[in-house]
Design an enzyme around this catalytic site. Structure first.
Site, short mmCIF file in Angstrom:
data_model
loop_
_atom_site.label_atom_id
_atom_site.label_comp_id
_atom_site.label_asym_id
_atom_site.label_seq_id
_atom_site.Cartn_x
_atom_site.Cartn_y
_atom_site.Cartn_z
N CYS A 87 -6.92 -60.97 -30.89
CA CYS A 87 -6.90 -62.01 -31.93
C CYS A 87 -6.96 -63.39 -31.30
CB CYS A 87 -5.66 -61.81 -32.82
SG CYS A 87 -5.77 -62.71 -34.39
N HIS A 224 -5.77 -56.00 -34.53
CA HIS A 224 -4.50 -55.85 -33.82
C HIS A 224 -4.17 -54.38 -33.57
CE1 HIS A 224 -2.89 -60.00 -33.85
NE2 HIS A 224 -3.58 -60.13 -34.97
N GLU A 226 -2.22 -53.28 -31.33
CA GLU A 226 -0.83 -53.19 -30.86
C GLU A 226 0.17 -53.01 -32.00
OE1 GLU A 226 -1.11 -57.59 -31.87
OE2 GLU A 226 -2.43 -55.90 -31.40
#
Length: 422
Positions: A87, A224, A226
């Site tokens: 990002c 994202h 994660e």
């Protein structure tokens, strides 16, 4: 395996990233932008986390990209160590030129403002937060982050960004696709690449969600992974890449960008200019000024919003009174004479987005919600003024432009606003 979790002021995804690194058996090591670079040298890989570094001032990622610590990241990447930007981290990698990786890390693309459109109408611009589907592109090149992904895999992960639209020249896009560097693309739940909102959440060229360099050890990824175990395959692949000891030379792409130009600004026939300045502290201008000072460019910076309105004279008062173009509680319109540089020690540039979504959106709002007709066009831009008591302001201005701090040539046009130096 020790992985740097790199944070700048405004980063906010360090915890999720550290947890993802731990889930696949690696050790996260917190690294703040102002720590000693020798700490980075001792680590095995690097993740530049998401968030809003420096509040996205001037442009998402650009201030962090100019930080001296990124020079160390470049050096480590050239040793073959893996670097993942997620990002805001992706925006930083693009602004540093680490992605897509041209000769001398020249800037070659931009992550532009999101663009959500349907039936010719602007549904939205700017920040968008949702869940999306990703898959490997049909002709992807395997890299440090794809070993545990298969062509049939569809990842369901979040997106949360305002400037995530990959934009580049057709020639560079052709080389990236030929090399397979457009690693991940937005798709629907069945894996179909459909180029419209909401499948493509930001209007990115060819639904591109991630791009790597040619060596495959640096990747800029907008979604994202994660934030969900659905994305763990990317971190598992990074782990195995390090474990296998793969050290690749960072071969640059063949594409060579043309130098950008700064022509003299000329308004459209019949256009009216409206220049607006904050009456409160302009943190964006101060951050740009501080960053340039750190780079050895001693200028004072002033920033203003510029509107060019092509409309009937009788409609101008209505347009300004509507509050659509500016908020008179914190902004004031300037008289034309006060906009001009105060002396020969000042230079001014007008920066405009090539795809002026905000100008289109403002015109649409004035038409649809305020019933103001007779508007032919509204264009939005930012006026940057740079002042230095040193008589060499022309040389300093060239240095400012070379940093790309006020514009990215793949997303913006830059004009000399008052060409007193010409």
């Amino acid at each position: 395996m020790r992985i740097a979790i790199m944070q700048f002021p405004g980063s906010n995804c360090e915890r999720e990233t550290a947890l993802a690194v731990k889930r696949v058996g690696m050790e996260p090591v917190e690294f703040l932008w102002n720590e000693g670079r020798e700490k980075l040298n001792a680590l095995d890989g690097y993740i530049i986390v998401g968030g809003f570094s420096y509040e996205d001032r001037s442009r998402a990622g650009i201030i962090a990209a100019l930080d001296p610590v990124m020079q160390e990241v470049k050096l480590q990447s050239e040793k073959g160590k893996p670097v993942l930007g997620i990002c805001n981290g992706a925006q930083i990698l693009v602004e540093t030129g680490l992605v897509p990786g041209l000769e001398n890390h020249k800037t070659a693309m931009v992550l532009a403002e999101n663009k959500r459109m349907a039936h010719g109408k602007i549904l939205g611009t700017g920040y968008y937060n949702s869940w999306v589907y990703l898959r490997l592109s049909d002709h992807y090149q395997r890299n440090a982050f794809t070993k545990h992904l298969k062509p049939a895999d569809i990842l369901h992960v979040p997106v949360a960004h305002a400037e995530g639209r990959f934009v580049m020249t057709p020639a560079l896009l052709q080389e990236i696709e030929h090399q397979g560097l457009h690693v991940l693309q937005y798709c629907d739940a069945e894996g179909r690449i459909i180029d419209h909102f909401p499948v493509n959440p930001n209007g990115s060229l060819h639904n591109i969600a991630a791009i790597s360099n040619k060596a495959g050890n640096v990747m800029a990824l907008m979604p994202h992974p994660e934030r969900t175990p659905n994305g763990d395959a990317i971190f598992q692949s990074m782990r195995d890449y390090i474990q296998e000891g793969r050290l690749l030379s960072a071969t640059p792409l063949d594409y060579y960008p043309r130098p950008s130009e700064t022509p003299v600004y000329k308004s459209k026939p019949g256009a009216h200019e409206c220049v607006v300045e904050l009456i409160i502290t302009d943190n964006q201008a101060l951050t740009v000024q501080h960053t340039l000072s750190q780079l050895g460019i001693p200028v004072t910076v002033k920033r203003q919003v510029h509107w060019e309105i092509v409309a009937d004279e009788s409609r101008l008062a209505q347009i300004k009174k509507s509050g659509v173009l500016y908020n008179d509680r914190k902004e004031v319109e300037l008289a034309s004479l006060t906009v001009r540089p105060a002396s020969a020690h000042t230079v001014a540039y007008l920066v405009r987005p090539k795809d002026d979504l905000l100008g289109q959106q403002k015109q649409q709002t004035l038409n649809d919600h305020f019933s103001i007709s007779g508007i032919q066009a509204i264009s939005h831009g930012i006026l940057w003024h740079f002042t230095c008591k040193n008589a060499m302001i022309a040389d300093l201005a060239k240095q400012v432009l070379q940093t790309n701090i006020i514009f990215n040539p793949y997303a913006h046009d830059c004009y000399q606003y008052h060409p007193f130096l010409s």
